[in-house]
Design an enzyme around this catalytic site. Structure first.
Site, PDB file in Angstrom:
ATOM      1  N   THR A  60       0.774  -1.247  -0.053  1.00 13.85           N
ATOM      2  CA  THR A  60       0.091  -0.019   0.040  1.00 13.85           C
ATOM      3  C   THR A  60       0.859   1.285  -0.012  1.00 13.85           C
ATOM      4  OG1 THR A  60      -1.962  -1.077   0.976  1.00 13.85           O
ATOM      5  CG2 THR A  60      -1.734   1.177   1.332  1.00 13.85           C
TER       6      THR A  60
ATOM      7  N   TYR B  61       5.646  -0.649   8.109  1.00 10.12           N
ATOM      8  CA  TYR B  61       4.954   0.615   8.154  1.00 10.12           C
ATOM      9  C   TYR B  61       6.161   1.372   7.920  1.00 10.12           C
ATOM     10  CZ  TYR B  61       2.191   4.622   9.827  1.00 10.12           C
ATOM     11  OH  TYR B  61       1.428   5.666   9.793  1.00 10.12           O
TER      12      TYR B  61
HETATM   13  P1  NAD Z   1      -7.016   5.118   9.083  1.00 15.42           P
HETATM   14  O1  NAD Z   1      -6.674   3.772   9.409  1.00 15.42           O
HETATM   15  O2  NAD Z   1      -8.094   5.746   9.763  1.00 15.42           O
HETATM   16  O3  NAD Z   1      -7.073   5.603   7.566  1.00 15.42           O
HETATM   17  C1  NAD Z   1      -6.180   5.054   6.527  1.00 15.42           C
HETATM   18  C2  NAD Z   1      -7.388   4.960   5.188  1.00 15.42           C
HETATM   19  O4  NAD Z   1      -6.652   4.339   4.381  1.00 15.42           O
HETATM   20  C3  NAD Z   1      -8.387   4.002   5.731  1.00 15.42           C
HETATM   21  O5  NAD Z   1      -9.921   4.590   5.200  1.00 15.42           O
HETATM   22  C4  NAD Z   1      -8.261   2.732   4.966  1.00 15.42           C
HETATM   23  O6  NAD Z   1      -9.179   1.981   4.411  1.00 15.42           O
HETATM   24  C5  NAD Z   1      -7.464   3.291   3.532  1.00 15.42           C
HETATM   25  N1  NAD Z   1      -6.597   2.327   2.905  1.00 15.42           N
HETATM   26  C6  NAD Z   1      -5.734   1.523   3.478  1.00 15.42           C
HETATM   27  N2  NAD Z   1      -5.197   0.727   2.563  1.00 15.42           N
HETATM   28  C7  NAD Z   1      -5.621   1.338   1.253  1.00 15.42           C
HETATM   29  C8  NAD Z   1      -5.528   0.745  -0.029  1.00 15.42           C
HETATM   30  N3  NAD Z   1      -4.300  -0.186  -0.247  1.00 15.42           N
HETATM   31  N4  NAD Z   1      -6.059   1.323  -0.920  1.00 15.42           N
HETATM   32  C9  NAD Z   1      -7.168   2.269  -0.709  1.00 15.42           C
HETATM   33  N5  NAD Z   1      -7.508   2.673   0.676  1.00 15.42           N
HETATM   34  C10 NAD Z   1      -6.781   2.066   1.648  1.00 15.42           C
HETATM   35  O7  NAD Z   1      -5.591   6.182   9.478  1.00 15.42           O
HETATM   36  P2  NAD Z   1      -5.483   7.639   9.680  1.00 15.42           P
HETATM   37  O8  NAD Z   1      -5.022   7.741  11.293  1.00 15.42           O
HETATM   38  O9  NAD Z   1      -6.538   8.407   9.198  1.00 15.42           O
HETATM   39  O10 NAD Z   1      -4.237   7.705   8.902  1.00 15.42           O
HETATM   40  C11 NAD Z   1      -4.038   8.410   7.474  1.00 15.42           C
HETATM   41  C12 NAD Z   1      -2.789   8.515   7.149  1.00 15.42           C
HETATM   42  O11 NAD Z   1      -2.083   9.245   7.690  1.00 15.42           O
HETATM   43  C13 NAD Z   1      -2.089   7.053   6.814  1.00 15.42           C
HETATM   44  O12 NAD Z   1      -1.302   7.170   5.763  1.00 15.42           O
HETATM   45  C14 NAD Z   1      -1.101   7.276   7.925  1.00 15.42           C
HETATM   46  O13 NAD Z   1      -0.070   6.382   7.978  1.00 15.42           O
HETATM   47  C15 NAD Z   1      -0.719   8.805   8.354  1.00 15.42           C
HETATM   48  N6  NAD Z   1      -0.397   9.104   9.577  1.00 15.42           N
HETATM   49  C16 NAD Z   1      -1.445   9.037  10.637  1.00 15.42           C
HETATM   50  C17 NAD Z   1      -0.783   9.415  12.000  1.00 15.42           C
HETATM   51  C18 NAD Z   1      -1.954   9.226  13.304  1.00 15.42           C
HETATM   52  O14 NAD Z   1      -1.607   9.618  14.148  1.00 15.42           O
HETATM   53  N7  NAD Z   1      -3.280   9.234  12.857  1.00 15.42           N
HETATM   54  C19 NAD Z   1       0.353   9.574  12.334  1.00 15.42           C
HETATM   55  C20 NAD Z   1       1.100   9.367  11.218  1.00 15.42           C
HETATM   56  C21 NAD Z   1       0.941   9.312   9.961  1.00 15.42           C
END
Ligand code: NAD
Ligand code: UDP
Length: 318
Positions: A96, A149
């Protein structure tokens, strides 16, 4: 002045916690938004309030497959973010991050679109430098359970800068530190949602290790403001830029605040610390301050109150 009205944005991971808030922000700013998600960890419930909104459309799609979508700006958020979620199928997680970044950078190159990458503080691994500045190269175990990750996100950053050098894509890389708030999945296993849900249900609070490891927690509204600000930086400015709240707390301090704010009588139980769990984490945000004049406004106390209100309502509805 260039306005966003009539312009098209694409958000991958739109049905997730952060993606759904970003969609709201972009719609509020006048963008026409396409949300794309495979619903692996996200939920359509996070976008339910947008049904009937003519400026929003949703496409169920996996970013490991290429896509052709007309767009002026791509926000690449698709990837599970919670450790239990990304470790459940590590090969899929790596695909991904890497294939997702590659396909959507290709799309950005074809469409001459700006590309904003949701990177992470995990690129610093278990950091030996504290607080973390963007010029620190990190301390990542390449073969551990978090590597799918961490290394996936590091490779995605590499791809961003290679597409910038080779294909002239206008990339912006946000290194996001732990972010919390409404629309987190109550069952996704991250510490803020776990502690709040456990406290509200009167169940034991699961502290991993001795609870003295630290994290810096950013409220979602602050984070979305910064991502939005980053997307507006001039073409020469690619980052990476740390986005987070520098307030640093141990997990025991977090548990105390959650217990005090919920009035819960839950007791603490101690579970083993997961492998490679970073001992400390705190962003140096001076680059974000200098580039965008950005700094977080919502402290942990206020952010937890808002998040607790959300989970209370959600648990009552369930
Ligand atoms: P989340 O899991 O709520 O959202 C991720 C979304 O991506 C989900 O809706 C999931 O269904 C979708 N997804 C996963 N794999 C996929 C694929 N192969 N194709 C299409 N959709 C796919 O997580 P989040 O907290 O909203 O994080 C969003 C982004 O921010 C991520 O990339 C994450 O790595 C990054 N991030 C988040 C945090 C945090 O603390 N929330 C911190 C660092 C980075
Ligand atoms: N953690 C905890 N109890 C939980 C969930 C997590 O003590 O129920 C700890 C975890 O070991 C880590 C910190 O809280 O040290 C933050 O974990 P999270 O999964 O939220 O994010 P990340 O480790 O990716 O920063």
């Amino acid at each position: 002045m260039v306005t966003s009205t009539g312009k098209k944005a694409l958000v991958t991971g739109a049905a997730g916690f952060l993606g759904s808030h970003l969609v709201d922000k972009l719609l509020g700013d006048g963008w026409q938004v396409t949300g794309l998600d495979n619903l692996q960890t996200g939920a359509m419930q996070n976008l339910a309030h947008l049904s009937g909104n003519a400026k929003f459309n949703f496409i169920k799609h996996d970013v490991t497959e290429p896509a052709e979508i007309e767009t002026d700006m791509i926000f690449n958020l698709a990837c599970p973010a919670s450790p239990p979620a990304y470790q459940a199928d590590p090969i899929r997680t790596l695909k991904t991050s890497v294939l997702g970044a590659m396909h959507f950078l290709e799309l950005a190159a074809r469409q001459k679109a700006i590309f904003v990458q949701a990177s992470t503080s995990e690129v610093y691994g278990d950091p030996l430098v504290h607080p973390q500045r963007e010029d620190y190269w990190g301390h990542v175990n390449p073969i551990g359970i978090r590597s799918c990750y961490d290394e996936g996100k590091r490779a995605a950053e590499t791809l961003c800068f290679d597409y910038r050098r080779k294909e002239n894509v206008d990339v912006k890389v946000a290194r996001i530190f732990n972010t919390y708030g409404p629309r987190m999945d109550p069952n996704d296993g991250r510490v803020v949602s776990n502690f709040i849900v456990q406290a509200l249900k009167g169940e034991p609070i699961t502290v991993y290790g001795d609870g003295l490891q630290t994290r810096s927690f950013c409220f979602v509204d602050d984070l979305i403001g910064a991502i939005h600000g980053l997307s507006k930086l001039p073409p020469g400015e690619a980052g990476p830029v740390n986005i987070g709240n520098p307030g640093e707390f141990t997990m025991l301090e977090l548990a105390e605040q959650v217990l005090a704010l919920t009035g819960s009588k839950s007791r603490l139980i101690y579970n083993p610390l997961p492998q490679d769990d970073p001992k400390q984490r705190k962003p140096d945000i001076s680059r974000a301050q200098a580039l965008m004049g950005w700094e977080p406004k919502v402290g942990l106390h206020e952010g937890l109150q808002k998040t607790i209100a959300y989970f209370s309502q959600r648990l009552k509805a369930a």
